[in-house]
Design a protein around this motif. Sequence first.
Motif, PDB file in Angstrom:
ATOM      1  N   PHE A 257       0.841  -1.195   0.000  1.00  0.00           N
ATOM      2  CA  PHE A 257       0.000   0.000   0.000  1.00  0.00           C
ATOM      3  C   PHE A 257       0.878   1.248   0.000  1.00  0.00           C
ATOM      4  CE2 PHE A 257      -2.252  -3.376   2.202  1.00  0.00           C
ATOM      5  CZ  PHE A 257      -3.496  -3.363   1.597  1.00  0.00           C
ATOM      6  N   ALA A 258       0.329   2.341  -0.531  1.00  0.00           N
ATOM      7  CA  ALA A 258       0.981   3.648  -0.461  1.00  0.00           C
ATOM      8  C   ALA A 258      -0.090   4.683  -0.145  1.00  0.00           C
ATOM      9  CB  ALA A 258       1.680   3.978  -1.781  1.00  0.00           C
ATOM     10  N   GLN A 259       0.310   5.757   0.529  1.00  0.00           N
ATOM     11  CA  GLN A 259      -0.664   6.764   0.939  1.00  0.00           C
ATOM     12  C   GLN A 259      -0.143   8.181   0.726  1.00  0.00           C
ATOM     13  OE1 GLN A 259      -1.611   4.582   4.948  1.00  0.00           O
ATOM     14  NE2 GLN A 259      -3.336   5.952   4.548  1.00  0.00           N
ATOM     15  N   THR A 260      -1.083   9.089   0.514  1.00  0.00           N
ATOM     16  CA  THR A 260      -0.860  10.524   0.600  1.00  0.00           C
ATOM     17  C   THR A 260      -1.856  11.026   1.643  1.00  0.00           C
ATOM     18  OG1 THR A 260      -2.519  11.201  -1.033  1.00  0.00           O
ATOM     19  CG2 THR A 260      -0.336  10.555  -1.880  1.00  0.00           C
ATOM     20  N   PRO A 261      -1.841  12.313   1.990  1.00  0.00           N
ATOM     21  CA  PRO A 261      -2.815  12.796   2.978  1.00  0.00           C
ATOM     22  C   PRO A 261      -4.270  12.515   2.608  1.00  0.00           C
ATOM     23  CG  PRO A 261      -1.078  14.409   2.720  1.00  0.00           C
ATOM     24  CD  PRO A 261      -0.832  13.347   1.683  1.00  0.00           C
ATOM     25  N   ARG A 262      -4.582  12.448   1.317  1.00  0.00           N
ATOM     26  CA  ARG A 262      -5.982  12.262   0.917  1.00  0.00           C
ATOM     27  C   ARG A 262      -6.195  11.056  -0.002  1.00  0.00           C
ATOM     28  NH1 ARG A 262      -9.727  15.763   2.365  1.00  0.00           N
ATOM     29  NH2 ARG A 262      -9.027  17.644   3.461  1.00  0.00           N
ATOM     30  N   SER A 263      -5.261  10.123  -0.004  1.00  0.00           N
ATOM     31  CA  SER A 263      -5.460   8.937  -0.845  1.00  0.00           C
ATOM     32  C   SER A 263      -4.751   7.723  -0.273  1.00  0.00           C
ATOM     33  CB  SER A 263      -4.955   9.198  -2.270  1.00  0.00           C
ATOM     34  OG  SER A 263      -3.544   9.220  -2.330  1.00  0.00           O
TER      35      SER A 263
ATOM     36  N   GLU B 233     -12.109  -4.405   4.331  1.00  0.00           N
ATOM     37  CA  GLU B 233     -12.214  -4.123   5.765  1.00  0.00           C
ATOM     38  C   GLU B 233     -10.927  -3.486   6.274  1.00  0.00           C
ATOM     39  OE1 GLU B 233     -14.213  -7.005   8.907  1.00  0.00           O
ATOM     40  OE2 GLU B 233     -12.136  -7.596   8.527  1.00  0.00           O
ATOM     41  N   TYR B 234      -9.794  -4.046   5.858  1.00  0.00           N
ATOM     42  CA  TYR B 234      -8.483  -3.547   6.270  1.00  0.00           C
ATOM     43  C   TYR B 234      -8.255  -2.127   5.752  1.00  0.00           C
ATOM     44  CZ  TYR B 234      -3.336  -3.329   6.459  1.00  0.00           C
ATOM     45  OH  TYR B 234      -2.031  -2.952   6.677  1.00  0.00           O
ATOM     46  N   ILE B 235      -8.604  -1.883   4.500  1.00  0.00           N
ATOM     47  CA  ILE B 235      -8.426  -0.559   3.906  1.00  0.00           C
ATOM     48  C   ILE B 235      -9.274   0.475   4.620  1.00  0.00           C
ATOM     49  CG2 ILE B 235      -8.920   0.812   1.837  1.00  0.00           C
ATOM     50  CD1 ILE B 235      -8.041  -1.641   0.191  1.00  0.00           C
ATOM     51  N   VAL B 236     -10.524   0.138   4.890  1.00  0.00           N
ATOM     52  CA  VAL B 236     -11.421   1.089   5.566  1.00  0.00           C
ATOM     53  C   VAL B 236     -10.890   1.433   6.950  1.00  0.00           C
ATOM     54  CG1 VAL B 236     -13.744   1.398   6.513  1.00  0.00           C
ATOM     55  CG2 VAL B 236     -13.445   0.450   4.218  1.00  0.00           C
ATOM     56  N   ASP B 237     -10.338   0.469   7.647  1.00  0.00           N
ATOM     57  CA  ASP B 237      -9.725   0.754   8.947  1.00  0.00           C
ATOM     58  C   ASP B 237      -8.552   1.723   8.807  1.00  0.00           C
ATOM     59  OD1 ASP B 237     -11.497  -0.812  10.319  1.00  0.00           O
ATOM     60  OD2 ASP B 237     -10.188  -2.569  10.439  1.00  0.00           O
ATOM     61  N   LYS B 238      -7.717   1.513   7.764  1.00  0.00           N
ATOM     62  CA  LYS B 238      -6.585   2.411   7.539  1.00  0.00           C
ATOM     63  C   LYS B 238      -7.074   3.820   7.194  1.00  0.00           C
ATOM     64  CE  LYS B 238      -2.897   1.064   5.234  1.00  0.00           C
ATOM     65  NZ  LYS B 238      -1.801   1.050   6.200  1.00  0.00           N
ATOM     66  N   VAL B 239      -8.095   3.890   6.343  1.00  0.00           N
ATOM     67  CA  VAL B 239      -8.624   5.188   5.932  1.00  0.00           C
ATOM     68  C   VAL B 239      -9.229   5.927   7.117  1.00  0.00           C
ATOM     69  CG1 VAL B 239     -10.423   6.298   4.551  1.00  0.00           C
ATOM     70  CG2 VAL B 239      -8.989   4.521   3.536  1.00  0.00           C
ATOM     71  N   SER B 240      -9.893   5.192   7.993  1.00  0.00           N
ATOM     72  CA  SER B 240     -10.556   5.802   9.152  1.00  0.00           C
ATOM     73  C   SER B 240      -9.569   6.530  10.057  1.00  0.00           C
ATOM     74  CB  SER B 240     -11.311   4.748   9.954  1.00  0.00           C
ATOM     75  OG  SER B 240     -12.326   4.156   9.183  1.00  0.00           O
ATOM     76  N   ASN B 241      -8.311   6.117  10.010  1.00  0.00           N
ATOM     77  CA  ASN B 241      -7.288   6.774  10.809  1.00  0.00           C
ATOM     78  C   ASN B 241      -6.813   8.076  10.195  1.00  0.00           C
ATOM     79  OD1 ASN B 241      -7.251   4.678  12.728  1.00  0.00           O
ATOM     80  ND2 ASN B 241      -5.818   3.479  11.505  1.00  0.00           N
ATOM     81  N   HIS B 242      -7.260   8.356   8.944  1.00  0.00           N
ATOM     82  CA  HIS B 242      -6.782   9.550   8.235  1.00  0.00           C
ATOM     83  C   HIS B 242      -7.895  10.541   7.941  1.00  0.00           C
ATOM     84  CE1 HIS B 242      -2.601   8.321   7.316  1.00  0.00           C
ATOM     85  NE2 HIS B 242      -3.091   7.126   7.508  1.00  0.00           N
ATOM     86  N   VAL B 243      -9.145  10.177   8.206  1.00  0.00           N
ATOM     87  CA  VAL B 243     -10.244  11.102   7.957  1.00  0.00           C
ATOM     88  C   VAL B 243     -10.931  11.411   9.279  1.00  0.00           C
ATOM     89  CG1 VAL B 243     -10.607  10.276   5.610  1.00  0.00           C
ATOM     90  CG2 VAL B 243     -11.862   9.216   7.474  1.00  0.00           C
ATOM     91  N   ASN B 244     -11.645  12.514   9.304  1.00  0.00           N
ATOM     92  CA  ASN B 244     -12.269  12.973  10.549  1.00  0.00           C
ATOM     93  C   ASN B 244     -13.782  12.801  10.531  1.00  0.00           C
ATOM     94  OD1 ASN B 244      -9.796  13.899  11.680  1.00  0.00           O
ATOM     95  ND2 ASN B 244      -9.887  15.720  10.356  1.00  0.00           N
TER      96      ASN B 244
END
Length: 411
Positions: free
Chosen positions: A372-378, A397-408
Amino acid sequence: METPTSDSYDFVVIGGGIVGVATAWQLIQKYPNKKIALLEKETELAAHQTGHNSGVIHAGVYYAPGSLKAELCKRGSTLLKQFCQKHKIPVDNCGKLLVATNQIELGRMEKLYQRCLNNGIEVSQLNKRQLHEAEPEIQGEGALHVKTTSIVDFRLVTIKLAEEFSRLGGRVLLNTRVTDLNESSDRIELQCHDDKTTHVIHTNYLISCAGLMSDRLAKKLNIDVDFQIIPYRGEYYKLSEQHNNVVNHLIYPIPDPDLPFLGVHLTKMIDGSVTVGPNAVQGWKREGYRQWNFSLKDTWEMVTFSGFWKVTRKHLSAGVSELKNSYYKSGYLKLVNKYCPKISMADLHPHPAGVRAQAVMSDGTMMHDFLFAQTPRSLHVCNAPSPAATSSIAIGEYIVDKVSNHVNYDN
């Protein structure tokens, strides 16, 4: 399914394969009040890797204990079978036999047996007599019986996941090719193209599950990726209908740990047929399913990437052998006759090939786990090797958990 329009979303998922659709479905359950879209560049879902695989729900035999691959495969298999049961999608719990044909393979089989135990997989060892009783047409010195391996039509699963996503309020936008991405502090802008027009979509957060195009989309957001997707075409044959009952289980060889792929196997399909394959030959087009498919762009990117030459040199002998067997059916047949002598040349009929999107690092290492790779909004799924289809709901499920840590967002 809807005609694409310019719009703004809280989340956009790129990729209409099973991983992208499962992720979108998980996402809308986590955020039911948010506006979520799934984009797919083709006119139908599951058009590439999802629609060109053997349909096996893997148990996780080969994966290193404690690896993300092993964990997601085990959970994913359970979640997938539950989903299929709920939505009445046919699943055949036929089990799998890994057949050892000589003493060297018996030694490798013992190591795989221990790995199964370490991964918590239900497995038993069969001696030569027990193997013959289980599979009269298969010859070998012994086998591992993995009871929880099953088969399904992953295209049907993908379509049902998309229907559930739409039912919960998500939008599926087909024929929507993302041509450019631009990330700012408050959103991501997607330049999209259909057959006739270019339009813009905005999103607060982007998830890319682009498979064969994953590295290209990551680079559009200036992510410094140290890999490139290298396509390997997996060619199959379909057995004559008279051999639909030649095996009772899926029949796999004991893999050579020095080689990157599992080898040719006999696979029962959910429609009752039996396929033989796949091999692994170098592809010259990322979405090229025919033997002579070629893309100048794809090939140029590949041959100017140092990792391609390093991985090719490392596996040159195996690659040459695979290529030879691709053109000479007798070599392919020999791999099958090693454990199933009943099959003849006349029994092998053409069957659609698949293309594996393999992430290869610049040092020539094949990435065998999820990446996986991430930016502030992706978030980008850069590598989703087999068993990605098996693991798809767990990956979502795993991705949504990761995303949840980056969105408010609140639920």
